[in-house]
Scaffold this motif. Sequence first.
Motif, PDB file in Angstrom:
ATOM      1  N   ASN A 177       0.824  -1.209   0.000  1.00  0.00           N
ATOM      2  CA  ASN A 177       0.000   0.000   0.000  1.00  0.00           C
ATOM      3  C   ASN A 177       0.858   1.259   0.000  1.00  0.00           C
ATOM      4  OD1 ASN A 177      -2.328  -1.474  -0.033  1.00  0.00           O
ATOM      5  ND2 ASN A 177      -2.793  -1.231   2.129  1.00  0.00           N
ATOM      6  N   LEU A 178       1.961   1.225   0.761  1.00  0.00           N
ATOM      7  CA  LEU A 178       2.847   2.391   0.797  1.00  0.00           C
ATOM      8  C   LEU A 178       3.427   2.674  -0.577  1.00  0.00           C
ATOM      9  CD1 LEU A 178       4.266   4.524   2.545  1.00  0.00           C
ATOM     10  CD2 LEU A 178       6.101   2.857   2.924  1.00  0.00           C
ATOM     11  N   PHE A 179       3.823   1.617  -1.293  1.00  0.00           N
ATOM     12  CA  PHE A 179       4.341   1.806  -2.645  1.00  0.00           C
ATOM     13  C   PHE A 179       3.275   2.401  -3.559  1.00  0.00           C
ATOM     14  CE2 PHE A 179       4.882   0.070  -6.954  1.00  0.00           C
ATOM     15  CZ  PHE A 179       6.106   0.623  -7.280  1.00  0.00           C
ATOM     16  N   ALA A 180       2.047   1.871  -3.467  1.00  0.00           N
ATOM     17  CA  ALA A 180       0.964   2.399  -4.304  1.00  0.00           C
ATOM     18  C   ALA A 180       0.630   3.842  -3.932  1.00  0.00           C
ATOM     19  CB  ALA A 180      -0.278   1.512  -4.165  1.00  0.00           C
ATOM     20  N   ILE A 181       0.681   4.178  -2.649  1.00  0.00           N
ATOM     21  CA  ILE A 181       0.391   5.548  -2.217  1.00  0.00           C
ATOM     22  C   ILE A 181       1.451   6.507  -2.730  1.00  0.00           C
ATOM     23  CG2 ILE A 181       0.305   7.041  -0.174  1.00  0.00           C
ATOM     24  CD1 ILE A 181      -1.079   4.725   1.285  1.00  0.00           C
ATOM     25  N   ILE A 182       2.722   6.083  -2.709  1.00  0.00           N
ATOM     26  CA  ILE A 182       3.790   6.936  -3.235  1.00  0.00           C
ATOM     27  C   ILE A 182       3.585   7.203  -4.723  1.00  0.00           C
ATOM     28  CG2 ILE A 182       6.264   7.021  -3.714  1.00  0.00           C
ATOM     29  CD1 ILE A 182       6.721   5.513  -1.108  1.00  0.00           C
ATOM     30  N   VAL A 183       3.239   6.140  -5.466  1.00  0.00           N
ATOM     31  CA  VAL A 183       2.972   6.323  -6.901  1.00  0.00           C
ATOM     32  C   VAL A 183       1.781   7.248  -7.110  1.00  0.00           C
ATOM     33  CG1 VAL A 183       2.302   5.147  -9.029  1.00  0.00           C
ATOM     34  CG2 VAL A 183       3.985   4.103  -7.495  1.00  0.00           C
ATOM     35  N   ARG A 184       0.715   7.082  -6.302  1.00  0.00           N
ATOM     36  CA  ARG A 184      -0.465   7.939  -6.435  1.00  0.00           C
ATOM     37  C   ARG A 184      -0.125   9.395  -6.150  1.00  0.00           C
ATOM     38  NH1 ARG A 184      -5.224   7.174  -2.172  1.00  0.00           N
ATOM     39  NH2 ARG A 184      -3.565   8.067  -0.896  1.00  0.00           N
ATOM     40  N   ASN A 185       0.659   9.644  -5.119  1.00  0.00           N
ATOM     41  CA  ASN A 185       1.020  11.025  -4.782  1.00  0.00           C
ATOM     42  C   ASN A 185       1.879  11.656  -5.868  1.00  0.00           C
ATOM     43  OD1 ASN A 185      -0.390  10.827  -2.394  1.00  0.00           O
ATOM     44  ND2 ASN A 185       1.412  10.317  -1.160  1.00  0.00           N
ATOM     45  N   LYS A 186       2.777  10.871  -6.463  1.00  0.00           N
ATOM     46  CA  LYS A 186       3.583  11.416  -7.555  1.00  0.00           C
ATOM     47  C   LYS A 186       2.709  11.762  -8.758  1.00  0.00           C
ATOM     48  CE  LYS A 186       8.067   9.326  -6.432  1.00  0.00           C
ATOM     49  NZ  LYS A 186       8.738  10.644  -6.296  1.00  0.00           N
ATOM     50  N   LEU A 187       1.736  10.889  -9.056  1.00  0.00           N
ATOM     51  CA  LEU A 187       0.826  11.189 -10.151  1.00  0.00           C
ATOM     52  C   LEU A 187      -0.022  12.423  -9.838  1.00  0.00           C
ATOM     53  CD1 LEU A 187      -0.350   7.555 -11.021  1.00  0.00           C
ATOM     54  CD2 LEU A 187       1.172   9.004 -12.366  1.00  0.00           C
ATOM     55  N   ARG A 188      -0.439  12.538  -8.603  1.00  0.00           N
ATOM     56  CA  ARG A 188      -1.258  13.702  -8.218  1.00  0.00           C
ATOM     57  C   ARG A 188      -0.443  14.985  -8.309  1.00  0.00           C
ATOM     58  NH1 ARG A 188      -3.835  12.871  -2.586  1.00  0.00           N
ATOM     59  NH2 ARG A 188      -5.071  11.408  -3.835  1.00  0.00           N
ATOM     60  N   ASP A 189       0.816  14.953  -7.882  1.00  0.00           N
ATOM     61  CA  ASP A 189       1.662  16.144  -7.973  1.00  0.00           C
ATOM     62  C   ASP A 189       1.934  16.525  -9.423  1.00  0.00           C
ATOM     63  OD1 ASP A 189       1.781  16.255  -5.235  1.00  0.00           O
ATOM     64  OD2 ASP A 189       3.682  15.146  -5.096  1.00  0.00           O
ATOM     65  N   ARG A 190       1.999  15.518 -10.291  1.00  0.00           N
ATOM     66  CA  ARG A 190       2.342  15.797 -11.674  1.00  0.00           C
ATOM     67  C   ARG A 190       1.169  16.265 -12.497  1.00  0.00           C
ATOM     68  NH1 ARG A 190       5.375  11.585 -15.834  1.00  0.00           N
ATOM     69  NH2 ARG A 190       5.435  13.003 -17.645  1.00  0.00           N
ATOM     70  N   TYR A 191      -0.014  15.675 -12.282  1.00  0.00           N
ATOM     71  CA  TYR A 191      -1.159  15.953 -13.174  1.00  0.00           C
ATOM     72  C   TYR A 191      -2.266  16.774 -12.529  1.00  0.00           C
ATOM     73  CZ  TYR A 191       0.940  12.393 -16.134  1.00  0.00           C
ATOM     74  OH  TYR A 191       1.797  11.665 -16.925  1.00  0.00           O
ATOM     75  N   VAL A 192      -2.450  16.645 -11.238  1.00  0.00           N
ATOM     76  CA  VAL A 192      -3.588  17.298 -10.606  1.00  0.00           C
ATOM     77  C   VAL A 192      -3.233  18.672 -10.080  1.00  0.00           C
ATOM     78  CG1 VAL A 192      -5.324  17.080  -8.788  1.00  0.00           C
ATOM     79  CG2 VAL A 192      -4.552  15.057 -10.035  1.00  0.00           C
ATOM     80  N   ARG A 193      -2.109  18.775  -9.401  1.00  0.00           N
ATOM     81  CA  ARG A 193      -1.742  20.062  -8.793  1.00  0.00           C
ATOM     82  C   ARG A 193      -1.003  20.921  -9.788  1.00  0.00           C
ATOM     83  NH1 ARG A 193       0.443  17.582  -3.027  1.00  0.00           N
ATOM     84  NH2 ARG A 193      -1.554  16.638  -2.401  1.00  0.00           N
ATOM     85  N   ILE A 194      -1.715  21.287 -10.829  1.00  0.00           N
ATOM     86  CA  ILE A 194      -1.122  22.143 -11.862  1.00  0.00           C
ATOM     87  C   ILE A 194      -2.026  23.336 -12.086  1.00  0.00           C
ATOM     88  CG2 ILE A 194       0.131  20.290 -13.007  1.00  0.00           C
ATOM     89  CD1 ILE A 194      -2.149  20.026 -14.961  1.00  0.00           C
TER      90      ILE A 194
END
Length: 511
Positions: free
Chosen positions: A494-511
């Motif tokens: 879950n921690l690995f998946a959460i890290i991937v999710r946060n990276k995707l969120r920082d890249r695509y959502v918080r723009i």
Amino acid sequence: MRKFSAPEQQTISSFASGLSAAILLIVLMSLVLFIVLKGSAYFWPSQVFKVTTYDTPNSEVSVFVPSSVNIDEFNQALSDKLDAQFSNSALPMPLIVVEKVDAVYQISLNLGAIQYGKFQQVNTPNSERYQLAELNDVVADVAIFQNQLHDIQTNYLTVLHRKIALLNQSGVGEEAPARLKELEQFTYWQQKAEALRHKLASYNLIFIDAAGQPFDVLVKDIDHLFQPNVMSLFDKISYSGNKIIEFVSESPKQASTSGGVFPALFGTVLMVLLMAVIVAPFGAMAAIYLHEYAPNNMTTSVIRICVSNMAGVPSVVYGVFGLGFFVYTLGGSIDSLLFSDALPSPTFGTPGLFWAALTMALLTLPVVIVSTEEGLRRVPEGLRAGSYALGATKAETIWKTVLPFASPGIMTGVILAIARAAGEVAPLILVGAVKFAPSLPVDSEFPFLHLERQFMHLGVFIYDGAFHNQTNTQGSSMMFASCMLLLIIVFILNLFAIIVRNKLRDRYVRI
């Protein structure tokens, strides 16, 4: 009745929410702490006591008992050695004396059994009696003989047995020179192996049990030998470290009451990863169709309701479906088409790793669909409109604009799917998970990944061990240790998946 004002209602609501969250957190932390404490007992060496029971003036029984033993197992150990039945009301209550004995040794055998006794001597074939300080030299000699025996069994007896089997299949006569030559060689090496076995059986250690009776243990069978009552803190920490390494790297022993859980750990991680690879694209495609392409009518609403209801179906129902459709129907059809020469011995027509991963993917599919569709709803319409204005097609807009923005939602669904799939037991028992699998699904033989093989799973391992070792202290502590390991595995995934999710969120959502 007094009515509360709006600020008072908000205060009461906040207090109730905080209290509920605190209670839930305390219960969760207590559960985790209980599992950790119980599981840690498997790795920490227990002190050994000499328990002497005086039932009558002429009846005395002594046994060595570790401090971790429970009362049921202690009573069982006594009842095995006493002729008198303590349950008889005519007998007086037995007097029990407990004393600590520093000289006692714990002998852990290769097969997982544990014995306790006071060391007396080391016996060898040349009738010399060694002291314990010289045991390493004896162990080195035994290792040489074991390697020689393994070499004979692997390079000679196995090869000759295969050649003789081929001669039998070819119908070669009993008196044929080729057969007689192979049989002569087989007999010669078999006698050499028997002589080595006899020599290995003459290397043993003599111990004295709590009742003063000697017993011997073969040197080749000893895995660990130490004195738990005189170990320093550093020795205990070193023992625990070695025990942890053994736990995650070896196979179960002694009916899953000792040894390690590596096959179950490997099977759990592999099955979960296969399930995630299967469920993520299918769940995303289903959500994209429902949200982007399907018309907003009664049929689509019914499909969404069915998807939501699928999440509440008992997991054992998915197991029965997987057994009936994936294993018997689909797997049987694959065997008929590709493995007809191997029939009636089925290849894919039996429970295995691939069918377990497909069943768990079907079980967790509604979670991924709902999470992905929720992520698609959060995509601003302005992004779609801008993509269309630049000349992109609908497919290009979904692939290059919508999906990257909704990827955190997809990862949320995958996280929930991993958490559920790692702990399920009922469907896995039906579609491929077993309590002991002699070979891993991955090895050096082509095609290297054997999806048709059965596998071990931590959830099934814990269920089976808890069901059969309820009164066995060592077995129950191993089950708690397995629970602790399963929690760690789920947390890491879950921690690995959460890290991937946060990276995707920082890249695509918080723009």
